[in-house]
Design an enzyme around this catalytic site. Sequence first.
Site, PDB file in Angstrom:
ATOM      1  N   HIS A 125      -1.704  40.335-113.058  1.00  0.00           N
ATOM      2  CA  HIS A 125      -1.223  41.610-112.510  1.00  0.00           C
ATOM      3  C   HIS A 125      -0.343  42.265-113.592  1.00  0.00           C
ATOM      4  CE1 HIS A 125       1.406  44.157-110.004  1.00  0.00           C
ATOM      5  NE2 HIS A 125       0.462  44.113-109.094  1.00  0.00           N
ATOM      6  N   ASP A 184       3.720  33.062-111.570  1.00  0.00           N
ATOM      7  CA  ASP A 184       3.737  34.222-110.677  1.00  0.00           C
ATOM      8  C   ASP A 184       3.084  33.785-109.364  1.00  0.00           C
ATOM      9  OD1 ASP A 184       3.103  36.427-109.189  1.00  0.00           O
ATOM     10  OD2 ASP A 184       2.235  37.581-110.837  1.00  0.00           O
ATOM     11  N   GLN A 227       0.801  35.697-105.030  1.00  0.00           N
ATOM     12  CA  GLN A 227      -0.374  35.512-104.155  1.00  0.00           C
ATOM     13  C   GLN A 227      -0.558  34.064-103.725  1.00  0.00           C
ATOM     14  OE1 GLN A 227      -1.917  38.000-102.894  1.00  0.00           O
ATOM     15  NE2 GLN A 227      -1.536  39.703-104.269  1.00  0.00           N
ATOM     16  N   LYS A 259       4.542  40.046 -98.960  1.00  0.00           N
ATOM     17  CA  LYS A 259       3.163  39.539 -98.880  1.00  0.00           C
ATOM     18  C   LYS A 259       3.085  38.306 -97.987  1.00  0.00           C
ATOM     19  CE  LYS A 259       2.100  40.958-103.608  1.00  0.00           C
ATOM     20  NZ  LYS A 259       1.393  42.208-103.453  1.00  0.00           N
ATOM     21  N   CYS A 308      -3.870  46.968-109.983  1.00  0.00           N
ATOM     22  CA  CYS A 308      -2.829  46.665-110.983  1.00  0.00           C
ATOM     23  C   CYS A 308      -3.260  45.517-111.892  1.00  0.00           C
ATOM     24  CB  CYS A 308      -1.492  46.354-110.321  1.00  0.00           C
ATOM     25  SG  CYS A 308      -0.880  47.683-109.298  1.00  0.00           S
TER      26      CYS A 308
HETATM   27  N1  C6P Z   1      -0.043  42.844-105.949  1.00  0.00           N
HETATM   28  C1  C6P Z   1      -1.917  43.886-104.833  1.00  0.00           C
HETATM   29  O1  C6P Z   1      -2.423  44.768-104.107  1.00  0.00           O
HETATM   30  P1  C6P Z   1       5.484  43.213-106.141  1.00  0.00           P
HETATM   31  O2  C6P Z   1       4.841  44.576-106.165  1.00  0.00           O
HETATM   32  O3  C6P Z   1       6.632  43.121-107.121  1.00  0.00           O
HETATM   33  O4  C6P Z   1       5.817  42.731-104.786  1.00  0.00           O
HETATM   34  O5  C6P Z   1       4.338  42.195-106.636  1.00  0.00           O
HETATM   35  C2  C6P Z   1       3.710  42.408-107.872  1.00  0.00           C
HETATM   36  C3  C6P Z   1       2.602  41.427-108.056  1.00  0.00           C
HETATM   37  C4  C6P Z   1       2.715  40.464-109.037  1.00  0.00           C
HETATM   38  N2  C6P Z   1       1.791  39.515-109.206  1.00  0.00           N
HETATM   39  C5  C6P Z   1       0.684  39.464-108.441  1.00  0.00           C
HETATM   40  C6  C6P Z   1      -0.319  38.379-108.668  1.00  0.00           C
HETATM   41  C7  C6P Z   1       0.490  40.434-107.451  1.00  0.00           C
HETATM   42  O6  C6P Z   1      -0.614  40.387-106.705  1.00  0.00           O
HETATM   43  C8  C6P Z   1       1.459  41.448-107.261  1.00  0.00           C
HETATM   44  C9  C6P Z   1       1.271  42.525-106.238  1.00  0.00           C
HETATM   45  C10 C6P Z   1      -0.406  43.803-104.937  1.00  0.00           C
HETATM   46  O7  C6P Z   1      -2.591  43.090-105.452  1.00  0.00           O
HETATM   47  C11 C6P Z   1       0.219  45.159-105.106  1.00  0.00           C
HETATM   48  S1  C6P Z   1      -0.153  45.901-106.644  1.00  0.00           S
END
Ligand code: C6P
Length: 415
Positions: A130, A208, A211, A234, A373
């Site tokens: 991401h 990270d 997910q 999430k 993203c």
């Molecule tokens: N992915 C998706 O629709 P935040 O936005 O900080 O809570 O998470 C960012 C992020 C970082 N790493 C991974 C693997 C992610 O999937 C995400 C967030 C969402 O896939 C929103 S872009």
Amino acid sequence: MITHPTYIYDIAAIREDFPILHQYHHDAVPLIYLDSAASSQKPYQVIEAIQHYYQTYNANVHRGIHKLSEEATQAYEGVRKKVRNFINAGSRREIIFTRGTTEGTNLVAQTWGRNFLKPGDVILSTVMEHHANIVPWQLLSEQIGVKVMYIPILPNGTLDLAAYERILRENPVKLVTVAHVSNVLGTINPVADMAVKAHDAGALILVDAAQSAPHLPLDVQAIDADFLVFSSHKMVGPTGIGVLYGKRDILEKMPPWMGGGDMIATVTLEGSTWNDLPYKFEAGTPSIAEAIGFGAAIDYLSAIGMDKIHAQEQQMTAYLLERLSEVPGVTVFGPEADKKSAVAAFVVEGAHAHDVAQLLDAEGIAVRAGHHCAMPLHTELGVSATSRASFYLYNTYDEVDVLIEALYTVQRTLR
Ligand code: C6P
């Protein structure tokens, strides 16, 4: 057509907890929410915990000596303990509250990275990341001249681990920074094995877990992660709160990132000294209501059991992939079911991903379309956009069946 596997928990009772799932989309068709990878829905338990805080003990934390502030502080710090247990951290001091995953990676880049790396040092990320795990390192590269390299992926959507070992051998890698689960491919990466290899090469590892934290049991000590980041929103919790876990000895050496209230021990006009962990990294009034909602979310998931949630999702992934494979002209990206979480990013031959998402929306099905993203990954896959259906603990096999029927409708409409 394959039959529905049995549910591992009481799915009807779970669905009752999520008020949003019982509405009609466009006032016409039942909502089928398949966008939990972007943000999950929230149960009553979380919504009520936030409301209860605002109605009965709303106050700032760590500041007042009055009853409300003490109650709020106790609840807020109680959530830190819940997070500690949830990921099996060694100490509550290793749990830093952030606004989310993105803030976590940026914090590490700007404190650990900026202070302990030198020009030419290598940060090793992966092609499937991401942007939140690519751009902070690119910014750091511009600031101090570190080099960012990427582990490539194999055609089946898993990491090229031979290339990983080669890059570690041939370059001065100081940090490996990798998604536990890809938000597009769903690939579950072998982060514990990768940590062993990173440490053998003298590098740290950042995981990270955006997910993975919502979907499978996490144990930072078993993984031997140096840093691990994730977001509450999430995992059935509210937005605006997340976690940076860091090993205590590493966090102790890192300077603070943002300056302000709560993160200091002393302040004079000449200079300041820093508060103990974890407060050194928590400047300003934190997201108190969000933290309390997050605590309720952890309680909710823990009461079901992360092992059960994961097992149910594995069944769901297998069912989903099997059913999608029946639809001609649909290509799903990522590995086979046993290496993947319940997310399917796909293209429909001859159709743009956004048109597919819009037509599915008309059928009541919420999916995401675009690059999610993860632009470098889409470039690697040779597509500019995919449609993505992502599942969570409240989704049903019936909803998969409706998705499959809707994909046939999409194809007829666009033909
Ligand atoms: N992915 C998706 O629709 P935040 O936005 O900080 O809570 O998470 C960012 C992020 C970082 N790493 C991974 C693997 C992610 O999937 C995400 C967030 C969402 O896939 C929103 S872009």
